[in-house]
Design a protein around this motif. Sequence first.
Motif, PDB file in Angstrom:
ATOM      1  N   GLN A   1       8.193   3.181   5.346  1.00  0.00           N
ATOM      2  CA  GLN A   1       8.071   2.319   6.524  1.00  0.00           C
ATOM      3  C   GLN A   1       8.815   2.873   7.741  1.00  0.00           C
ATOM      4  N   ASP A   2       9.682   3.881   7.529  1.00  0.00           N
ATOM      5  CA  ASP A   2      10.457   4.446   8.647  1.00  0.00           C
ATOM      6  C   ASP A   2       9.805   5.686   9.259  1.00  0.00           C
ATOM      7  N   THR A   3       8.676   6.137   8.710  1.00  0.00           N
ATOM      8  CA  THR A   3       8.118   7.419   9.131  1.00  0.00           C
ATOM      9  C   THR A   3       7.203   7.316  10.344  1.00  0.00           C
ATOM     10  N   GLY A   4       6.837   6.088  10.720  1.00  0.00           N
ATOM     11  CA  GLY A   4       5.889   5.945  11.827  1.00  0.00           C
ATOM     12  C   GLY A   4       4.451   6.131  11.367  1.00  0.00           C
ATOM     13  N   ILE A   5       4.269   6.411  10.082  1.00  0.00           N
ATOM     14  CA  ILE A   5       2.922   6.572   9.523  1.00  0.00           C
ATOM     15  C   ILE A   5       2.465   5.214   8.994  1.00  0.00           C
ATOM     16  N   GLU A   6       1.192   4.919   9.165  1.00  0.00           N
ATOM     17  CA  GLU A   6       0.677   3.638   8.673  1.00  0.00           C
ATOM     18  C   GLU A   6       0.341   3.780   7.187  1.00  0.00           C
ATOM     19  N   TRP A   7       1.123   3.105   6.359  1.00  0.00           N
ATOM     20  CA  TRP A   7       0.950   3.201   4.914  1.00  0.00           C
ATOM     21  C   TRP A   7       0.149   2.024   4.388  1.00  0.00           C
ATOM     22  N   THR A   8      -0.583   2.276   3.327  1.00  0.00           N
ATOM     23  CA  THR A   8      -1.267   1.170   2.654  1.00  0.00           C
ATOM     24  C   THR A   8      -0.234   0.359   1.864  1.00  0.00           C
ATOM     25  N   ASN A   9      -0.595  -0.844   1.477  1.00  0.00           N
ATOM     26  CA  ASN A   9       0.340  -1.749   0.805  1.00  0.00           C
ATOM     27  C   ASN A   9       0.359  -1.537  -0.710  1.00  0.00           C
ATOM     28  N   ARG A  10       1.452  -2.016  -1.308  1.00  0.00           N
ATOM     29  CA  ARG A  10       1.526  -2.104  -2.765  1.00  0.00           C
ATOM     30  C   ARG A  10       1.323  -3.553  -3.159  1.00  0.00           C
ATOM     31  N   LYS A  11       0.511  -3.768  -4.156  1.00  0.00           N
ATOM     32  CA  LYS A  11       0.306  -5.120  -4.677  1.00  0.00           C
ATOM     33  C   LYS A  11       0.651  -5.091  -6.164  1.00  0.00           C
ATOM     34  N   VAL A  12       1.818  -5.679  -6.481  1.00  0.00           N
ATOM     35  CA  VAL A  12       2.376  -5.573  -7.833  1.00  0.00           C
ATOM     36  C   VAL A  12       2.190  -6.886  -8.592  1.00  0.00           C
ATOM     37  N   GLN A  13       1.720  -6.760  -9.819  1.00  0.00           N
ATOM     38  CA  GLN A  13       1.618  -7.930 -10.692  1.00  0.00           C
ATOM     39  C   GLN A  13       2.321  -7.638 -12.015  1.00  0.00           C
ATOM     40  N   THR A  14       3.071  -8.613 -12.499  1.00  0.00           N
ATOM     41  CA  THR A  14       3.560  -8.550 -13.874  1.00  0.00           C
ATOM     42  C   THR A  14       2.650  -9.441 -14.699  1.00  0.00           C
ATOM     43  N   ILE A  15       1.964  -8.856 -15.670  1.00  0.00           N
ATOM     44  CA  ILE A  15       0.946  -9.588 -16.425  1.00  0.00           C
ATOM     45  C   ILE A  15       1.459  -9.869 -17.835  1.00  0.00           C
TER      46      ILE A  15
ATOM     47  N   GLN B   1      -3.233   8.553   0.721  1.00  0.00           N
ATOM     48  CA  GLN B   1      -3.800   7.351   0.099  1.00  0.00           C
ATOM     49  C   GLN B   1      -4.372   6.454   1.195  1.00  0.00           C
ATOM     50  N   GLU B   2      -5.636   6.060   1.045  1.00  0.00           N
ATOM     51  CA  GLU B   2      -6.308   5.279   2.089  1.00  0.00           C
ATOM     52  C   GLU B   2      -6.523   3.818   1.708  1.00  0.00           C
ATOM     53  N   GLU B   3      -6.226   3.472   0.454  1.00  0.00           N
ATOM     54  CA  GLU B   3      -6.454   2.093  -0.018  1.00  0.00           C
ATOM     55  C   GLU B   3      -5.127   1.453  -0.429  1.00  0.00           C
ATOM     56  N   ASP B   4      -5.094   0.126  -0.441  1.00  0.00           N
ATOM     57  CA  ASP B   4      -3.941  -0.571  -1.014  1.00  0.00           C
ATOM     58  C   ASP B   4      -3.834  -0.198  -2.498  1.00  0.00           C
ATOM     59  N   VAL B   5      -2.598  -0.043  -2.966  1.00  0.00           N
ATOM     60  CA  VAL B   5      -2.371   0.368  -4.348  1.00  0.00           C
ATOM     61  C   VAL B   5      -2.048  -0.863  -5.196  1.00  0.00           C
ATOM     62  N   HIS B   6      -2.744  -1.004  -6.314  1.00  0.00           N
ATOM     63  CA  HIS B   6      -2.555  -2.148  -7.209  1.00  0.00           C
ATOM     64  C   HIS B   6      -1.811  -1.681  -8.458  1.00  0.00           C
ATOM     65  N   ILE B   7      -0.687  -2.347  -8.756  1.00  0.00           N
ATOM     66  CA  ILE B   7       0.139  -1.985  -9.918  1.00  0.00           C
ATOM     67  C   ILE B   7       0.160  -3.172 -10.882  1.00  0.00           C
ATOM     68  N   TYR B   8      -0.123  -2.891 -12.148  1.00  0.00           N
ATOM     69  CA  TYR B   8      -0.149  -3.936 -13.176  1.00  0.00           C
ATOM     70  C   TYR B   8       0.908  -3.585 -14.225  1.00  0.00           C
ATOM     71  N   ASN B   9       1.969  -4.368 -14.299  1.00  0.00           N
ATOM     72  CA  ASN B   9       3.017  -4.154 -15.298  1.00  0.00           C
ATOM     73  C   ASN B   9       2.779  -5.114 -16.471  1.00  0.00           C
ATOM     74  N   LEU B  10       2.469  -4.563 -17.620  1.00  0.00           N
ATOM     75  CA  LEU B  10       2.194  -5.397 -18.796  1.00  0.00           C
ATOM     76  C   LEU B  10       3.472  -5.631 -19.587  1.00  0.00           C
ATOM     77  N   ALA B  11       3.682  -6.864 -20.028  1.00  0.00           N
ATOM     78  CA  ALA B  11       4.863  -7.187 -20.838  1.00  0.00           C
ATOM     79  C   ALA B  11       4.492  -8.277 -21.840  1.00  0.00           C
TER      80      ALA B  11
END
Length: 505
Positions: free
Chosen positions: A261-275, A462-472
Motif C-alpha cells: 500500500q506504500d508503493t503508489g501502485i494500485e494493488w488488487t485486494n485480498r479476500k480471506v476466509q477461514t472455512i 496480479q490483475e484480479e482480487d486474490v481469494h484465500i481459503y484457510n481450512l480448519a
Amino acid sequence: MNIERPTNWREDFNRRFEENGPWDSWSLYKMSYEIEKMNLIPEFSGLQAPKFLTNLQILPHQLEAAKTVIEKMNGKAILGDEVGLGKTIEAGLILKEYMIRGLVKKALILVPASLQNQWVTELNVRFFIPAIPYRKNTPLDHYDVVIMSMDTAKKSPHREKIYEQDYDMIIIDEAHKLKNHKTQIYEFVQSLKKKFCLLLTATPIQNDVFEIFYLVSLLKPGHLGNFETFQSSFSATKHSLKEEKYLKELVNQVMVRNRRQDTGIEWTNRKVQTIPVHFTEEEREVYDMLYNLKNVSSVFSSSFTMVTLLKEMCSSKEATYLTLKKMLEKCITKEEIDYIEEIINKLMYLEVNSKAEKVLEIVEQCNEKVLIFTEYRATQAYLQWYLNTKGISSVLFNGKFSKSKRDWVKQLFRERDQVLIATESGGEGINLQFCHHVINYDLPWNPMKIEQRIGRVHRLGQEEDVHIYNLAIENTIEQKILDLLGDKINVFEKVVGDLDDILAT
C-alpha cells in the motif's frame, strides 16, 4: 618470439623539441575531459547505477530502498519488503551501485538451491553483472561474483574455500532461513567477513521475536545488545514483549520495509476466509483414538510425534498411515501393537475425507485456476487422485524439481490443468500471477509461511482480487493452530510493521 619496444616516439619528441611544439592537442584534450567527466562521481548522494540500466524498469520504492541502504545504512541492511515487491531488484541495484563506485569488486550471493539459476539470469541480463553459478569445482579465485546455494556453502570443502576469499559484499536471499543461531548455516554466515551485507526476507520474524535479534546481530553485532540484555530490556518471550516501539525504532535503523500500500501502485485486494470443516463420526473416532495413543504407548509419549499424527489425521488418512506404520515397528508390547493395528484398520475403512470434499466444493464454485497447499506428500498424491475422480485436472509441484521441470509444471498449470497442488516448498520461487485462488489445505504453525504461499499469486502483475481459503477442522489441533497464528501475527506487527490479511478477522 622477441618483443621490441617502438623507437619512433624518440624521433617525434626530438622534432617537437627542435620546433618548440606543438605540445598539445585541443581535440584530444576535449575527448579526455569528457571521458573523465562521465566517470566522475562528484558526491555520494544519489544513485549512478540507473542511468546504466536502461533496459530495467526500476520502481520508485526500489530506488528509495537502494538509496536508504547506501546513504544511511552503510551497505548493511535487511531488505524486508513484502512478498512480490522486488527485493532482488533492490539488491541488484545496490550491488551495481557499489561496483560502479569501485567499492565492491568481489561478491558472494547465497540463495536457496531452487533460486540459483534465477539469480544468475537476473544479474546478468538485467544488471550486466557477470555472475556465475557455483558448481563443485568452480575456482573462486577466478570469478568476482558467485551465486551459491546455502546448503553447499555451509559444507566442507566449499566453506573453507569461501573463507580464503576476501568478499566485499555478501547477499543472502530468503534470510529467514538463518533464524536459528544454532544451525550450521548461521554459524557459517556469522564467521564471514562482511564489509557490506544484505539480508533479503519478507518475513524477518516467523515464529518468535528472538529471530529478529539473531538476524540483526548478523548485520550489526551488539546493535540490540547481547541475548540476555535483549531479553531483559524488552521483557521478551517467544510470543510477547514490552517496549515494542523502542525495539521497532532500533530495527528500522537496519531494515528497509516497503508494504504494497506504500508503493503508489494500485494493488488488487485480498479476500480471506477461514472455512470450518466438520469431521464425520468415523473420522472423529479415529482422531480421538490417536489422541489417546499417549496413554497407551510410550512410543507416542513425545509431544512432537503426537502433534504430527493429529495434524496428519486432519490432512488425510494416507499421511497418517505412513507415520503409524513407522511407529508400529518401534512398539514392544502386544497392547501397543493391537491398539495401533486397530487404528490402522479403522483408517483403511474410512470412505470420506471431509476436508477434501470441502476442497472439491471450492474448486467447483471457483471454476478457475486454484493453487492448493498441503504439508504432506501423501496428501498431495491423494488430492490429485481424488480430484481426478471428479473430473478435475491437476498437476503436482515439488520444491526439489529442477528449474526446467519447475517451468514445465508452471506451463502445464497455466495452459492445461485447473489445479496446482504444492507442498510447503512450493511457497518459494514460483510466481503464478495468472491464478488468484489459494486454498491452504493444511495450516502451518508459522504465519509467514502463509504469507509466502499467498505471495506466489499476490504480487506485481496480479490483475484480479486474490481469494484465500484457510481450512480448519473444528475441535481439533487445527483450532489451536489458528489461535497461535493470531498471537504470532501480533508480535510480528509490533516489531516489524503491519501485515496484509492472511487470516480472517
